[in-house]
Design a protein around this motif. Structure first.
Motif, PDB file in Angstrom:
ATOM      1  N   ARG A 140       0.864  -1.182   0.000  1.00 30.59           N
ATOM      2  CA  ARG A 140       0.000   0.000   0.000  1.00 30.59           C
ATOM      3  C   ARG A 140       0.902   1.233   0.000  1.00 30.59           C
ATOM      4  N   THR A 142       1.078   5.410  -0.434  1.00 34.24           N
ATOM      5  CA  THR A 142       0.336   6.668  -0.389  1.00 34.24           C
ATOM      6  C   THR A 142       1.241   7.801  -0.856  1.00 34.24           C
ATOM      7  N   GLU A 219      -9.614   3.801  -5.589  1.00 35.70           N
ATOM      8  CA  GLU A 219     -10.068   3.502  -4.212  1.00 35.70           C
ATOM      9  C   GLU A 219      -9.768   2.065  -3.802  1.00 35.70           C
ATOM     10  N   PRO A 220      -8.559   1.611  -3.794  1.00 34.92           N
ATOM     11  CA  PRO A 220      -7.395   2.302  -4.366  1.00 34.92           C
ATOM     12  C   PRO A 220      -7.147   1.884  -5.808  1.00 34.92           C
ATOM     13  N   ASP A 244      -3.932  10.053  -4.628  1.00 34.74           N
ATOM     14  CA  ASP A 244      -4.595   8.881  -4.072  1.00 34.74           C
ATOM     15  C   ASP A 244      -3.577   7.928  -3.461  1.00 34.74           C
ATOM     16  N   GLU A 245      -4.053   6.759  -3.064  1.00 37.58           N
ATOM     17  CA  GLU A 245      -3.167   5.676  -2.675  1.00 37.58           C
ATOM     18  C   GLU A 245      -3.296   4.576  -3.697  1.00 37.58           C
ATOM     19  N   ILE A 246      -2.296   3.722  -3.769  1.00 43.68           N
ATOM     20  CA  ILE A 246      -2.329   2.607  -4.699  1.00 43.68           C
ATOM     21  C   ILE A 246      -2.011   1.317  -3.962  1.00 43.68           C
TER      22      ILE A 246
END
Length: 393
Positions: A140, A142, A219-220, A244-246
């Motif tokens: 994850r 960010t 999302e993500p 966003d986050e991935i």
């Protein structure tokens, strides 16, 4: 009067649309959705890969069996991937799924395919011989975590642009991807299908150290495949991340794992997919180059000569492997290398099918006590394979 049951049998071309309608209904896709999202699995030009059961002239159960090849460096193992396992809700409980899966396993054995892969419930598919195998990192990332290391600098000489399937960019992506150690074999058609699936965007970093990255959704946002230089992949991550986050998926031996550890906020290591080893000698013969590479690397690291020896393995007799067909396989090892051969020796180690898959392809501590008894196996296992998320079957 009893129902008229037809199958299990291969799909006829004129039945493809009805089979897809059933699968789309069961998986909640709109018409044409599965073909758009997984074109490498659901291909109207290859009806022979689909197997169905009809009840009173209506398709009530379906599965697709996709030929592929597992690659691990010089290792090349034929494999079938199972997808689209679907039974009409009104006809569940009649054993149709069991019949279809057994049909596919028989087909694999007849075709000399030693291993069958799928993604799904461990308990439900375990009774057919499938077990968790392989490992996958999920990172994850960010904006905050990505800004921690030295920032990406683009001096204007490097370009980032999206790929349009069918153009020359596929050739550069192919060159980068073919350098990956753990992957499945692709031909040109598969590259076009995979990168053309609905909702997937592929970005290319065109510089002196090229790279590419495939992502989907939000999302993500999910990074499903990538390859190439660290600078290129970092630049592409910076472009995709935005505000966003991935979530990024990769195998644990990828050379860029250290980069993702540095730029992620957290990560998990999970079991990857499920394998069913139908032919143990063929699998181990195919993986001989990997076994030898790991063993000779370990010997070189010790810096002294080893005694060498051998260990003989076998899968316990079961419905798929009656005692009359049991074929032990011996792995011989010495300083110079490793050799795998079929044998009539009494096995040193006999495991049931699911445990053997766990032992060979599970986590490094799988069957720890067995590996302590046979240190050579503890040195060379687990075996590795990987399906990128773009290749989900």
């Amino acid at each position: 009067m009893g129902a008229n049951i037809d199958g299990p049998r291969p799909l006829r071309p004129d039945e493809f649309r009805d089979a897809m309608a059933l699968a789309e209904h069961c998986f909640g896709y709109e018409s044409g959705g599965l073909e758009a999202r997984m074109p490498h699995c659901f291909d109207e030009s290859r009806p022979d890969r689909h197997v169905i059961i009809k009840r009173d002239d209506e398709i009530v159960s379906h599965v697709v069996c996709v030929p592929t090849e597992l690659r691990a460096g010089d290792v090349c193992v034929p494999c079938y991937g199972i997808a689209g396992v679907a039974t009409d809700p009104d006809h569940r409980g009649n054993g149709y799924m069991t019949q279809l899966l057994e049909f596919c396993l028989r087909r694999a054995e007849e075709d000399g395919v030693p291993i069958v892969e799928l993604e799904g419930d461990r308990v439900g598919y375990g009774r057919f011989g499938w077990e968790n195998a392989g490992r996958e990192y999920r990172f994850r990332i960010t904006r905050r975590s990505f800004d921690a290391p030295e920032p990406v600098v683009n001096d204007g000489t490097d370009l980032v642009y999206p790929v349009r399937p069918g153009n020359a960019d596929l050739e550069s992506i192919e060159r980068v991807h073919e350098a990956e150690r753990y992957r499945i074999t692709r031909d040109q058609d598969q590259y076009e299908r995979l990168l053309g699936q609905r909702g997937l965007e592929t970005l290319v970093y065109d510089g002196d150290r090229p790279a590419y990255l495939c992502h989907r959704g939000a999302e993500p946002t999910s990074v499903l495949e990538f390859g190439g230089s660290e600078r290129g992949v970092a630049t592409l991550l910076d472009r995709v991340l935005q505000d966003d986050e991935i979530m990024l998926y990769t195998h644990p031996h990828h050379p860029l794992v250290s980069l993702f550890v540095e730029v992620s906020t957290d990560w998990t290591l999970l079991s990857h997919r499920k394998l069913n080893v139908l032919d143990l000698p063929t699998v181990l013969e195919a993986y001989e180059p990997l076994l030898e590479d790991r063993w000779t690397t370990a010997v070189d690291g010790i810096g002294t000569s080893t005694t060498g020896g051998s260990v003989t393995l076998a899968i316990a007799a079961d419905d798929r492997n009656p005692s009359s067909r049991e074929t032990p396989v011996t792995i011989r090892f010495e300083d110079a290398g490793v050799h795998v051969e079929r044998t009539d020796r009494k096995p040193d180690l006999v495991l049931d099918r699911r445990t053997m898959t766990h032992f060979l392809f599970g986590s490094p501590d799988a069957c720890y006590e067995v590996k302590q008894t046979h240190p050579f196996l503890g040195t060379v296992l687990p075996l590795e394979y990987y399906f990128w998320q773009t290749e989900t079957i």
